[in-house]
Write a protein that holds these residues in place. Structure first.
Motif, short mmCIF file in Angstrom:
data_model
loop_
_atom_site.label_atom_id
_atom_site.label_comp_id
_atom_site.label_asym_id
_atom_site.label_seq_id
_atom_site.Cartn_x
_atom_site.Cartn_y
_atom_site.Cartn_z
N ASP A 118 0.84 -1.20 0.00
CA ASP A 118 0.00 0.00 0.00
C ASP A 118 0.87 1.25 0.00
O ASP A 118 0.47 2.29 -0.48
CB ASP A 118 -0.91 0.03 1.24
CG ASP A 118 -1.90 -1.13 1.23
OD1 ASP A 118 -2.20 -1.62 0.13
OD2 ASP A 118 -2.35 -1.52 2.30
N ALA A 119 2.05 1.14 0.58
CA ALA A 119 2.99 2.28 0.60
C ALA A 119 4.36 1.77 0.18
O ALA A 119 5.32 1.82 0.95
CB ALA A 119 3.04 2.88 1.99
N PRO A 120 4.48 1.25 -1.05
CA PRO A 120 5.71 0.58 -1.45
C PRO A 120 6.94 1.45 -1.40
O PRO A 120 8.00 1.02 -0.96
CB PRO A 120 5.43 0.11 -2.88
CG PRO A 120 4.34 1.02 -3.37
CD PRO A 120 3.53 1.36 -2.16
N ASN A 121 6.83 2.70 -1.81
CA ASN A 121 8.02 3.55 -1.81
C ASN A 121 8.46 3.87 -0.40
O ASN A 121 9.65 4.00 -0.13
CB ASN A 121 7.76 4.83 -2.61
CG ASN A 121 7.69 4.54 -4.10
OD1 ASN A 121 8.42 3.69 -4.58
ND2 ASN A 121 6.83 5.22 -4.80
N ASP A 122 7.50 4.02 0.53
CA ASP A 122 7.87 4.26 1.92
C ASP A 122 8.65 3.07 2.47
O ASP A 122 9.71 3.22 3.06
CB ASP A 122 6.62 4.47 2.79
CG ASP A 122 5.97 5.81 2.51
OD1 ASP A 122 6.61 6.64 1.84
OD2 ASP A 122 4.83 6.01 2.95
N ILE A 123 8.10 1.86 2.25
CA ILE A 123 8.73 0.67 2.80
C ILE A 123 10.11 0.45 2.17
O ILE A 123 11.11 0.32 2.86
CB ILE A 123 7.84 -0.57 2.55
CG1 ILE A 123 6.50 -0.42 3.25
CG2 ILE A 123 8.54 -1.85 3.00
CD1 ILE A 123 6.57 -0.21 4.73
N ARG A 124 10.16 0.43 0.86
CA ARG A 124 11.44 0.17 0.19
C ARG A 124 12.41 1.33 0.42
O ARG A 124 13.59 1.11 0.62
CB ARG A 124 11.21 -0.08 -1.30
CG ARG A 124 10.45 -1.37 -1.55
CD ARG A 124 10.45 -1.75 -3.01
NE ARG A 124 9.86 -0.75 -3.87
CZ ARG A 124 8.57 -0.68 -4.20
NH1 ARG A 124 7.73 -1.57 -3.72
NH2 ARG A 124 8.11 0.24 -5.01
N GLY A 125 11.91 2.55 0.38
CA GLY A 125 12.77 3.71 0.57
C GLY A 125 13.38 3.76 1.96
O GLY A 125 14.57 4.02 2.13
N LYS A 126 12.57 3.49 2.99
CA LYS A 126 13.06 3.55 4.37
C LYS A 126 14.05 2.42 4.66
O LYS A 126 15.02 2.61 5.37
CB LYS A 126 11.89 3.46 5.35
CG LYS A 126 11.09 4.75 5.44
CD LYS A 126 9.91 4.58 6.37
CE LYS A 126 9.04 5.82 6.37
NZ LYS A 126 7.79 5.63 7.12
N ILE A 127 13.78 1.25 4.12
CA ILE A 127 14.62 0.09 4.43
C ILE A 127 15.87 0.04 3.56
O ILE A 127 16.96 -0.26 4.02
CB ILE A 127 13.81 -1.21 4.30
CG1 ILE A 127 12.70 -1.22 5.36
CG2 ILE A 127 14.70 -2.44 4.45
CD1 ILE A 127 11.68 -2.31 5.18
N LEU A 128 15.71 0.34 2.27
CA LEU A 128 16.82 0.19 1.32
C LEU A 128 17.40 1.49 0.80
O LEU A 128 18.43 1.48 0.15
CB LEU A 128 16.35 -0.65 0.12
CG LEU A 128 15.97 -2.08 0.43
CD1 LEU A 128 15.36 -2.74 -0.79
CD2 LEU A 128 17.18 -2.86 0.89
N GLY A 129 16.71 2.58 1.05
CA GLY A 129 17.18 3.84 0.51
C GLY A 129 16.78 3.96 -0.96
O GLY A 129 15.89 3.26 -1.43
N PRO A 130 17.46 4.83 -1.69
CA PRO A 130 17.07 5.07 -3.08
C PRO A 130 17.40 3.88 -3.99
O PRO A 130 18.15 2.99 -3.62
CB PRO A 130 17.90 6.30 -3.46
CG PRO A 130 19.10 6.21 -2.59
CD PRO A 130 18.61 5.63 -1.29
#
Length: 197
Positions: A118-130
């Motif tokens: 539902d918030a893929p960029n938040d999850i991936r961004g917070k955990i993996l960065g850009p």
């Protein structure tokens, strides 16, 4: 490091990706024709591919993934005889992992299999960065929308598969193979045969 829940769209297949961080995973957007063809074969191009035909993938090792529910729903296809194993769920056609084969400690998890999609960029961004790499940009689809959407930016971009990334992947494959990170493998039996025909 963080554990990420995995889940197909309908919830029949669930799992977990363990110890995910920028050190243990690499975020890549792949625009190759095979990734685009896979999304179309699943009839899910609209929610797998971005507006330019890219697939957001997290590269990890098989030992980091456990399928906790619905393993019998996993299937795979190969787009060519020597192509990679492209796993998906037969219940809702969610892509569930791309692999070279059972001996290689390499697994690409497509963003649709991440439970918090539902918030893929938040999850991936917070955990993996850009996004670290944007590859195979020669196969980019030109969007037909006006104005064109912003193309996702990556730290490194390349028309083909960049040599620098290839060297990093093969170095990591070598080290991860020595460390036995191709096992356990949720997608292959101990004898190296796929869990599904």
């Amino acid at each position: 490091m963080t554990d990420i829940p995995l889940k197909c769209t309908c919830g029949e297949v669930k799992g977990i990706a363990r110890s995910i961080s920028p050190r243990t995973a690499r975020r890549v957007i792949c625009y190759c024709q095979d990734c685009q063809d896979f999304a179309r074969k699943l009839d899910r191009a609209d929610d797998i591919l971005n507006a330019f035909g890219g697939t957001d993938i997290i590269q990890i090792t098989p030992s980091q993934v456990e399928i906790t529910h619905g393993k019998d729903r996993l299937r795979y296809l190969k787009l060519s005889e020597k192509g990679i194993y492209r796993w998906y769920t037969d219940c809702c056609k969610t892509p569930a992992g791309n692999m070279i084969g059972p001996k290689f400690p390499f697994l690409g998890i497509v963003h649709n299999f991440i439970a918090q999609n539902d918030a893929p960029n938040d999850i991936r961004g917070k955990i993996l960065g850009p996004v670290r790499y944007s590859i195979m940009e020669k196969d980019i689809i030109k969007p037909l929308v006006t104005p064109p959407p912003e193309m996702p930016r990556a730290e490194h971009s390349a028309d083909k598969f960049p040599l620098g990334l290839m060297i990093k992947i093969f170095t990591r494959l070598f080290l991860d193979t020595l460390s036995g990170k191709n096992k356990p493998n949720a997608y292959f039996k101990p004898d190296g045969t796929p869990i599904s025909e």
